[in-house]
Design an enzyme around this catalytic site. Structure first.
Site: not given
Length: 214
Positions: A170, A139, A141, A78
């Site tokens: 995750c 995070s 990605g 998020c």
């Protein structure tokens, strides 16, 4: 490397900007790093993640929280104001180590940034991102098109990380969300200061490496 601060922006609008810039970078334009904060959004990666969402789509809509399917790698995560997002639109075709090294260097940017605030953060084998014990501060990605990267990293800066309570972070049941402010026991940090530190480490790590070459 061109660094552009987009301020606060919706996820879909930032994704559209990335794709437009990616096409330009593929065709020889200057590589670009976008820095920004997102309006509240929960995103699924290419590996899915809906099974790790704990609330309904209707509940999210009532709360003004967007839901998005992303072309980045990874599972559910998020974004929200108070989290610093960095999207590097970089050519990586001739970069030694390829995607693996790019990912490692993105983690290194964050580890050095957090270190500037007195926090010793680390990598964890098999668990992408940046951690302090089982507490995840960042995070990562990545998406790739024509050997050019997009999407990127999300570093939790401010204390409020409550949006993570709506998901299994995750997909990791033992992971806890944290932030720079939480780790320091601070109520708030100057976001611009964190942006400046992160941008400086991006320049130090990437500007003189093959990723910055045409």
């Amino acid at each position: 490397m061109q660094i552009i601060d987009l301020g606060r922006i919706r996820y879909k609008d930032a994704e559209d900007l990335q794709m437009e810039r990616l096409d330009a970078v593929v065709n020889g334009a200057e590589q670009t790093l976008y820095l920004l904060e997102h309006d509240p959004v929960i995103t699924f990666g290419r590996n899915g993640g809906r099974e790790n969402l704990h609330v309904s789509d209707e509940f999210l809509a009532l709360q003004g929280i967007d839901l998005a399917h992303s072309t980045r790698g990874g599972n559910i995560t998020c974004h929200f104001p108070g989290q610093l997002v960095a999207y590097p639109i970089f050519r990586v075709a001739k970069r030694p180590g390829g995607m693996r090294q790019l990912f490692y260097d993105l983690e290194e940017v964050v580890i050095r940034t957090i270190s500037n605030f007195g926090i010793a953060a680390t990598r964890q084998e098999g668990r992408p991102g940046v951690w302090v014990e089982n507490r995840k501060l960042c995070s990562i990605g990545i998406g790739m098109k024509k050997w050019t990267s997009y999407h990127g990293l999300a570093l939790n800066v401010q204390r409020d990380v409550e949006l993570f309570r709506m998901i299994t972070l995750c997909g990791l049941t033992d992971a806890e969300p944290s932030s720079i402010a939480q780790e320091l026991g601070r109520e708030k940090l100057p976001m611009q200061e964190v942006k400046d530190v992160l941008a400086r480490h991006f320049q130090n790590i990437f500007t003189h490496s093959p990723v910055a070459q045409s």
